[in-house]
Write a protein that holds these residues in place. Structure first.
Motif, PDB file in Angstrom:
ATOM      1  N   TYR A   1     -84.543 -49.789 -60.473  1.00 52.91           N
ATOM      2  CA  TYR A   1     -85.511 -49.021 -60.311  1.00 52.91           C
ATOM      3  C   TYR A   1     -86.092 -48.382 -61.607  1.00 52.91           C
ATOM      4  O   TYR A   1     -87.452 -48.414 -61.938  1.00 52.91           O
ATOM      5  CB  TYR A   1     -85.085 -47.813 -59.244  1.00 52.91           C
ATOM      6  CG  TYR A   1     -86.397 -46.742 -59.098  1.00 52.91           C
ATOM      7  CD1 TYR A   1     -87.419 -46.947 -58.276  1.00 52.91           C
ATOM      8  CD2 TYR A   1     -86.432 -45.504 -59.980  1.00 52.91           C
ATOM      9  CE1 TYR A   1     -88.573 -46.341 -58.058  1.00 52.91           C
ATOM     10  CE2 TYR A   1     -87.485 -44.695 -59.687  1.00 52.91           C
ATOM     11  CZ  TYR A   1     -88.362 -45.113 -58.662  1.00 52.91           C
ATOM     12  OH  TYR A   1     -89.499 -43.999 -58.647  1.00 52.91           O
TER      13      TYR A   1
ATOM     14  N   PRO B   1     -91.661 -48.200 -54.756  1.00 56.85           N
ATOM     15  CA  PRO B   1     -91.459 -46.747 -54.011  1.00 56.85           C
ATOM     16  C   PRO B   1     -90.134 -45.945 -54.223  1.00 56.85           C
ATOM     17  O   PRO B   1     -88.958 -46.609 -54.201  1.00 56.85           O
ATOM     18  CB  PRO B   1     -91.366 -47.215 -52.651  1.00 56.85           C
ATOM     19  CG  PRO B   1     -91.224 -48.833 -52.685  1.00 56.85           C
ATOM     20  CD  PRO B   1     -91.422 -49.245 -54.154  1.00 56.85           C
TER      21      PRO B   1
ATOM     22  N   ASN C   1     -89.839 -49.422 -62.842  1.00 60.51           N
ATOM     23  CA  ASN C   1     -90.881 -48.340 -62.645  1.00 60.51           C
ATOM     24  C   ASN C   1     -91.216 -47.830 -63.880  1.00 60.51           C
ATOM     25  O   ASN C   1     -92.299 -47.717 -64.113  1.00 60.51           O
ATOM     26  CB  ASN C   1     -90.181 -47.422 -61.709  1.00 60.51           C
ATOM     27  CG  ASN C   1     -91.381 -46.558 -61.246  1.00 60.51           C
ATOM     28  OD1 ASN C   1     -92.123 -46.947 -60.463  1.00 60.51           O
ATOM     29  ND2 ASN C   1     -91.081 -45.192 -61.270  1.00 60.51           N
TER      30      ASN C   1
ATOM     31  N   ILE D   1     -87.388 -50.143 -47.451  1.00 60.27           N
ATOM     32  CA  ILE D   1     -87.821 -49.690 -48.930  1.00 60.27           C
ATOM     33  C   ILE D   1     -88.984 -48.737 -48.857  1.00 60.27           C
ATOM     34  O   ILE D   1     -88.983 -47.932 -49.756  1.00 60.27           O
ATOM     35  CB  ILE D   1     -88.177 -51.408 -49.610  1.00 60.27           C
ATOM     36  CG1 ILE D   1     -88.140 -50.781 -51.033  1.00 60.27           C
ATOM     37  CG2 ILE D   1     -89.582 -51.787 -49.106  1.00 60.27           C
ATOM     38  CD1 ILE D   1     -88.315 -52.067 -51.880  1.00 60.27           C
ATOM     39  N   GLU D   2     -90.010 -48.894 -47.852  1.00 63.50           N
ATOM     40  CA  GLU D   2     -91.075 -47.995 -47.807  1.00 63.50           C
ATOM     41  C   GLU D   2     -90.588 -46.497 -47.475  1.00 63.50           C
ATOM     42  O   GLU D   2     -90.859 -45.717 -48.110  1.00 63.50           O
ATOM     43  CB  GLU D   2     -92.030 -48.671 -46.899  1.00 63.50           C
ATOM     44  CG  GLU D   2     -93.542 -47.991 -47.196  1.00 63.50           C
ATOM     45  CD  GLU D   2     -93.777 -48.191 -48.670  1.00 63.50           C
ATOM     46  OE1 GLU D   2     -94.436 -47.431 -49.311  1.00 63.50           O
ATOM     47  OE2 GLU D   2     -93.883 -49.270 -49.379  1.00 63.50           O
ATOM     48  N   PRO D   3     -89.988 -46.400 -46.464  1.00 59.75           N
ATOM     49  CA  PRO D   3     -89.669 -45.105 -45.941  1.00 59.75           C
ATOM     50  C   PRO D   3     -88.460 -44.528 -46.845  1.00 59.75           C
ATOM     51  O   PRO D   3     -88.700 -43.233 -47.043  1.00 59.75           O
ATOM     52  CB  PRO D   3     -89.260 -45.182 -44.412  1.00 59.75           C
ATOM     53  CG  PRO D   3     -88.745 -46.729 -44.320  1.00 59.75           C
ATOM     54  CD  PRO D   3     -89.637 -47.401 -45.041  1.00 59.75           C
TER      55      PRO D   3
ATOM     56  N   GLY E   1     -87.417 -45.662 -50.004  1.00 58.23           N
ATOM     57  CA  GLY E   1     -87.358 -45.860 -51.430  1.00 58.23           C
ATOM     58  C   GLY E   1     -86.491 -46.796 -51.904  1.00 58.23           C
ATOM     59  O   GLY E   1     -85.543 -47.312 -51.054  1.00 58.23           O
ATOM     60  N   PHE E   2     -86.865 -47.519 -53.060  1.00 58.25           N
ATOM     61  CA  PHE E   2     -86.357 -48.482 -53.548  1.00 58.25           C
ATOM     62  C   PHE E   2     -84.801 -48.112 -53.782  1.00 58.25           C
ATOM     63  O   PHE E   2     -83.765 -48.901 -53.876  1.00 58.25           O
ATOM     64  CB  PHE E   2     -86.830 -49.360 -54.804  1.00 58.25           C
ATOM     65  CG  PHE E   2     -86.223 -50.269 -55.288  1.00 58.25           C
ATOM     66  CD1 PHE E   2     -86.265 -51.624 -54.903  1.00 58.25           C
ATOM     67  CD2 PHE E   2     -85.348 -49.982 -56.481  1.00 58.25           C
ATOM     68  CE1 PHE E   2     -85.451 -52.745 -55.225  1.00 58.25           C
ATOM     69  CE2 PHE E   2     -84.559 -51.235 -57.126  1.00 58.25           C
ATOM     70  CZ  PHE E   2     -84.679 -52.542 -56.517  1.00 58.25           C
TER      71      PHE E   2
ATOM     72  N   GLY F   1     -89.323 -43.125 -52.851  1.00 57.12           N
ATOM     73  CA  GLY F   1     -88.534 -42.429 -51.978  1.00 57.12           C
ATOM     74  C   GLY F   1     -88.331 -40.926 -51.739  1.00 57.12           C
ATOM     75  O   GLY F   1     -88.866 -40.324 -52.973  1.00 57.12           O
TER      76      GLY F   1
END
Length: 179
Positions: free
Chosen positions: A159, A171, A163, A119-121, A123-124, A173
């Motif tokens: 998302y 995130p 968001n 999820i961090e590198p 993105g969601f 991404g």
């Protein structure tokens, strides 16, 4: 000389194991109790601004949930100790004589773990699409023509809702800079 078979069950722990087996629902009570204590401890040690707009602050819901978990744990323990037993599941699509499907459980666990790592590198949107598609695959869907499209759509909608509409930053991404 005394052999293992000559020792009464009380001395070998056989009665204790039997009692624990008959009251195995107490394990759920212990889990609920631990969860309730954790939630209450977290809620009561939260650092929040004193300036709140109404009578209900950010601690209210966690305190109510934690207290509810403690009450449910106590009531369930009381019921079990009085002889109450949980009902065996009699679902129409569940065959209780069959063993657990560990392949599916492990696939789902792997999909969730993979999504959490990605999820961090990436993105969601990408991690969420992989999560939805992987869960569908683990649960038996083999429609490679539609499953990835549905997963991507669900992920993008989720998302966008979180968001943009709810204000919960997720995130994005590298793809969100392109889109």
């Amino acid at each position: 000389m005394t052999t293992q078979t000559d020792i009464p069950p009380a001395e070998t722990g056989g009665e204790r194991r039997s009692w624990l087996r008959e009251h195995s629902e107490l394990g759920v009570c212990v889990l609920l109790l631990a969860l309730g204590v954790l939630v209450l401890t977290d809620a009561l040690t939260m650092d929040v601004d004193i300036a709140q707009r109404g009578p209900v602050g950010p601690k209210t819901v966690p305190v109510v949930v934690g207290a509810g978990l403690l009450v449910i744990a106590a009531l369930l323990a009381l019921d079990v100790l009085r002889g109450g037993r949980g009902q065996a599941e009699g679902g129409e699509d569940v065959d209780l004589s069959e063993p657990a499907d560990w392949r599916t459980v492990l696939l789902l666990a792997g999909v969730f773990l993979g999504a959490a790592v990605l999820i961090e590198p990436v993105g969601f949107p990408v991690a969420g699409a992989l999560l939805f598609w992987g869960a569908a695959f683990a649960l038996g869907s083999r429609r490679t023509d539609r499953d990835p499209l549905i997963a991507a759509g669900l992920s993008l909608v989720t998302y966008t809702v979180f968001n943009n509409l709810l204000g919960v930053p997720l995130p994005g991404g590298p793809l969100m800079g392109v889109l």
